[in-house]
Design a protein around this motif. Structure first.
Motif, PDB file in Angstrom:
ATOM      1  N   SER A 157       0.828  -1.207   0.000  1.00  0.00           N
ATOM      2  CA  SER A 157       0.000   0.000   0.000  1.00  0.00           C
ATOM      3  C   SER A 157       0.863   1.258   0.000  1.00  0.00           C
ATOM      4  CB  SER A 157      -0.930   0.003   1.214  1.00  0.00           C
ATOM      5  OG  SER A 157      -1.892  -1.026   1.111  1.00  0.00           O
ATOM      6  N   THR A 158       1.948   1.219   0.763  1.00  0.00           N
ATOM      7  CA  THR A 158       2.848   2.371   0.779  1.00  0.00           C
ATOM      8  C   THR A 158       3.445   2.602  -0.607  1.00  0.00           C
ATOM      9  OG1 THR A 158       3.412   2.063   3.102  1.00  0.00           O
ATOM     10  CG2 THR A 158       4.971   3.321   1.778  1.00  0.00           C
ATOM     11  N   ALA A 159       3.869   1.512  -1.270  1.00  0.00           N
ATOM     12  CA  ALA A 159       4.432   1.634  -2.607  1.00  0.00           C
ATOM     13  C   ALA A 159       3.401   2.187  -3.592  1.00  0.00           C
ATOM     14  CB  ALA A 159       4.937   0.274  -3.080  1.00  0.00           C
ATOM     15  N   ALA A 160       2.156   1.718  -3.493  1.00  0.00           N
ATOM     16  CA  ALA A 160       1.110   2.205  -4.390  1.00  0.00           C
ATOM     17  C   ALA A 160       0.849   3.693  -4.175  1.00  0.00           C
ATOM     18  CB  ALA A 160      -0.170   1.402  -4.180  1.00  0.00           C
ATOM     19  N   CYS A 161       0.829   4.115  -2.917  1.00  0.00           N
ATOM     20  CA  CYS A 161       0.609   5.535  -2.617  1.00  0.00           C
ATOM     21  C   CYS A 161       1.774   6.393  -3.114  1.00  0.00           C
ATOM     22  CB  CYS A 161       0.408   5.736  -1.122  1.00  0.00           C
ATOM     23  SG  CYS A 161      -1.186   5.129  -0.509  1.00  0.00           S
ATOM     24  N   LEU A 162       2.989   5.898  -2.935  1.00  0.00           N
ATOM     25  CA  LEU A 162       4.159   6.634  -3.428  1.00  0.00           C
ATOM     26  C   LEU A 162       4.113   6.769  -4.951  1.00  0.00           C
ATOM     27  CD1 LEU A 162       6.999   5.124  -1.220  1.00  0.00           C
ATOM     28  CD2 LEU A 162       6.333   7.538  -1.304  1.00  0.00           C
ATOM     29  N   TRP A 163       3.794   5.670  -5.620  1.00  0.00           N
ATOM     30  CA  TRP A 163       3.717   5.702  -7.076  1.00  0.00           C
ATOM     31  C   TRP A 163       2.658   6.710  -7.535  1.00  0.00           C
ATOM     32  CZ3 TRP A 163       0.400   1.994 -10.319  1.00  0.00           C
ATOM     33  CH2 TRP A 163       0.560   2.266 -11.685  1.00  0.00           C
ATOM     34  N   ALA A 164       1.468   6.657  -6.921  1.00  0.00           N
ATOM     35  CA  ALA A 164       0.403   7.577  -7.309  1.00  0.00           C
ATOM     36  C   ALA A 164       0.819   9.030  -7.072  1.00  0.00           C
ATOM     37  CB  ALA A 164      -0.871   7.254  -6.521  1.00  0.00           C
ATOM     38  N   ALA A 165       1.480   9.275  -5.953  1.00  0.00           N
ATOM     39  CA  ALA A 165       1.910  10.638  -5.640  1.00  0.00           C
ATOM     40  C   ALA A 165       2.982  11.117  -6.613  1.00  0.00           C
ATOM     41  CB  ALA A 165       2.419  10.702  -4.201  1.00  0.00           C
ATOM     42  N   MET A 166       3.937  10.244  -6.932  1.00  0.00           N
ATOM     43  CA  MET A 166       4.995  10.637  -7.867  1.00  0.00           C
ATOM     44  C   MET A 166       4.434  10.877  -9.265  1.00  0.00           C
ATOM     45  SD  MET A 166       8.323   8.364  -6.734  1.00  0.00           S
ATOM     46  CE  MET A 166       7.530   6.760  -7.013  1.00  0.00           C
ATOM     47  N   HIS A 167       3.507  10.011  -9.671  1.00  0.00           N
ATOM     48  CA  HIS A 167       2.886  10.192 -10.987  1.00  0.00           C
ATOM     49  C   HIS A 167       2.135  11.521 -11.038  1.00  0.00           C
ATOM     50  CE1 HIS A 167       1.064   9.109 -14.801  1.00  0.00           C
ATOM     51  NE2 HIS A 167      -0.113   9.418 -14.299  1.00  0.00           N
ATOM     52  N   GLY A 168       1.421  11.830  -9.978  1.00  0.00           N
ATOM     53  CA  GLY A 168       0.712  13.100  -9.929  1.00  0.00           C
ATOM     54  C   GLY A 168       1.658  14.283  -9.989  1.00  0.00           C
ATOM     55  N   LEU A 169       2.769  14.179  -9.293  1.00  0.00           N
ATOM     56  CA  LEU A 169       3.747  15.266  -9.303  1.00  0.00           C
ATOM     57  C   LEU A 169       4.333  15.461 -10.702  1.00  0.00           C
ATOM     58  CD1 LEU A 169       5.460  17.331  -7.806  1.00  0.00           C
ATOM     59  CD2 LEU A 169       7.000  15.487  -7.128  1.00  0.00           C
ATOM     60  N   ILE A 170       4.678  14.368 -11.358  1.00  0.00           N
ATOM     61  CA  ILE A 170       5.246  14.463 -12.703  1.00  0.00           C
ATOM     62  C   ILE A 170       4.256  15.076 -13.685  1.00  0.00           C
ATOM     63  CG2 ILE A 170       6.056  13.104 -14.688  1.00  0.00           C
ATOM     64  CD1 ILE A 170       7.214  11.115 -12.598  1.00  0.00           C
ATOM     65  N   THR A 171       3.037  14.550 -13.696  1.00  0.00           N
ATOM     66  CA  THR A 171       2.065  15.011 -14.681  1.00  0.00           C
ATOM     67  C   THR A 171       1.595  16.437 -14.399  1.00  0.00           C
ATOM     68  OG1 THR A 171       0.302  13.902 -13.420  1.00  0.00           O
ATOM     69  CG2 THR A 171       1.267  12.701 -15.263  1.00  0.00           C
ATOM     70  N   LEU A 172       1.437  16.788 -13.132  1.00  0.00           N
ATOM     71  CA  LEU A 172       1.006  18.154 -12.809  1.00  0.00           C
ATOM     72  C   LEU A 172       2.080  19.174 -13.169  1.00  0.00           C
ATOM     73  CD1 LEU A 172      -0.898  17.751  -9.423  1.00  0.00           C
ATOM     74  CD2 LEU A 172      -1.832  18.607 -11.587  1.00  0.00           C
ATOM     75  N   ARG A 173       3.336  18.833 -12.918  1.00  0.00           N
ATOM     76  CA  ARG A 173       4.411  19.769 -13.276  1.00  0.00           C
ATOM     77  C   ARG A 173       4.492  19.949 -14.790  1.00  0.00           C
ATOM     78  NH1 ARG A 173       8.699  21.301  -9.821  1.00  0.00           N
ATOM     79  NH2 ARG A 173      10.044  21.318 -11.662  1.00  0.00           N
ATOM     80  N   GLN A 174       4.171  18.893 -15.540  1.00  0.00           N
ATOM     81  CA  GLN A 174       4.181  19.014 -16.994  1.00  0.00           C
ATOM     82  C   GLN A 174       2.965  19.777 -17.501  1.00  0.00           C
ATOM     83  OE1 GLN A 174       4.475  14.897 -18.110  1.00  0.00           O
ATOM     84  NE2 GLN A 174       6.701  14.851 -17.951  1.00  0.00           N
ATOM     85  N   VAL A 188       9.901  15.896  -3.543  1.00  0.00           N
ATOM     86  CA  VAL A 188      10.054  14.445  -3.441  1.00  0.00           C
ATOM     87  C   VAL A 188      10.438  14.050  -2.019  1.00  0.00           C
ATOM     88  CG1 VAL A 188      11.316  12.432  -4.286  1.00  0.00           C
ATOM     89  CG2 VAL A 188      10.656  14.236  -5.879  1.00  0.00           C
ATOM     90  N   ARG A 189      11.323  14.804  -1.411  1.00  0.00           N
ATOM     91  CA  ARG A 189      11.719  14.498  -0.036  1.00  0.00           C
ATOM     92  C   ARG A 189      10.516  14.574   0.910  1.00  0.00           C
ATOM     93  NH1 ARG A 189      15.363  17.835   0.170  1.00  0.00           N
ATOM     94  NH2 ARG A 189      14.317  19.566   1.219  1.00  0.00           N
ATOM     95  N   THR A 190       9.692  15.608   0.757  1.00  0.00           N
ATOM     96  CA  THR A 190       8.492  15.749   1.588  1.00  0.00           C
ATOM     97  C   THR A 190       7.527  14.609   1.338  1.00  0.00           C
ATOM     98  OG1 THR A 190       8.703  18.161   1.569  1.00  0.00           O
ATOM     99  CG2 THR A 190       6.540  17.262   2.119  1.00  0.00           C
ATOM    100  N   LEU A 191       7.374  14.226   0.074  1.00  0.00           N
ATOM    101  CA  LEU A 191       6.482  13.133  -0.296  1.00  0.00           C
ATOM    102  C   LEU A 191       6.899  11.841   0.387  1.00  0.00           C
ATOM    103  CD1 LEU A 191       5.424  12.473  -3.980  1.00  0.00           C
ATOM    104  CD2 LEU A 191       6.323  10.631  -2.601  1.00  0.00           C
ATOM    105  N   VAL A 192       8.180  11.512   0.333  1.00  0.00           N
ATOM    106  CA  VAL A 192       8.659  10.260   0.919  1.00  0.00           C
ATOM    107  C   VAL A 192       8.548  10.293   2.431  1.00  0.00           C
ATOM    108  CG1 VAL A 192      10.689   8.776   1.234  1.00  0.00           C
ATOM    109  CG2 VAL A 192      10.206   9.785  -1.015  1.00  0.00           C
ATOM    110  N   GLU A 193       8.956  11.392   3.040  1.00  0.00           N
ATOM    111  CA  GLU A 193       8.910  11.488   4.495  1.00  0.00           C
ATOM    112  C   GLU A 193       7.475  11.392   5.018  1.00  0.00           C
ATOM    113  OE1 GLU A 193      10.874  15.145   5.350  1.00  0.00           O
ATOM    114  OE2 GLU A 193      12.894  14.328   5.073  1.00  0.00           O
TER     115      GLU A 193
END
Length: 200
Positions: A157-174, A188-193
């Protein structure tokens, strides 16, 4: 725009070269087309400079070609993440997870076309692989293993949440480049922590 000139015939034993060229051509087309449904074998053949029927010497159909494209692109992404993880293999588990996440986001930002192929076209109707055929599962497994090493209660579940958050960050920045984004490393540091704190 003129078609690509016809390529010269491969010498005996160079058939694998044409297969690689077809995968590269299909991947490049997917970066610009509106989804995988816009991709045709004829367009791939034209981009590679061969006759359309020659595609069938290497791929039985469009789905088989798409599967090969996704496998190559996910393998490329996984190599980037493995290198980032192994570069700091002797550090704390949380730092290894952070390195993987930083590498993932940096890849998506630096290679928007490749990232779009991975997550903007893979899995759309018409491809629909079984779970065992999903080329991204080994990459996702790296996130699960890294989360497990951090003693997360539910690593998947943690991995799935991290993936979703990273994907959102990438696509929103684009999609919203004019937004006053904080520095990428800080995000990214805040996201992981935050995820590790919630999963402890």
């Amino acid at each position: 725009m003129s078609d690509k000139p016809a390529r010269s015939r491969n010498r005996r034993g160079e058939g694998a070269l044409l297969r690689t060229e077809l995968i590269t051509a299909a991947s490049a087309l997917l970066e610009d087309l509106d989804g995988q449904e816009a991709l045709s074998l004829r367009a791939v053949a034209r981009a590679a400079g061969i006759a359309p029927q020659s595609v069938y010497l290497h791929f039985a159909d469009r789905r088989e070609l798409l599967t090969a494209v996704y496998a190559v692109r996910f393998a490329e992404l996984q190599r980037v993440l493995v290198d980032a993880r192994d570069e700091i293999a002797e550090t704390l588990p949380a730092e290894r997870l952070s390195a993987i996440c930083h590498a993932y986001v940096n890849y998506g930002i630096a290679h928007p076309g490749h990232y779009r192929v991975l997550f903007g076209t893979a899995g759309e109707p018409g491809w629909e692989p079984t779970a065992a055929q999903l080329p991204g599962l080994p990459t996702f497994g790296m996130l699960i293993d890294a989360a497990a090493a951090c003693a997360c209660a539910d690593p998947r579940s943690t991995a799935a949440c991290l993936w979703a958050a990273m994907h959102g960050l990438i696509t929103l920045r684009q999609d919203r480049p004019s937004f006053p984004w904080p520095p990428l490393d800080a995000l990214v540091r805040t996201l992981v922590e935050a995820h590790l704190a919630a999963a402890g």
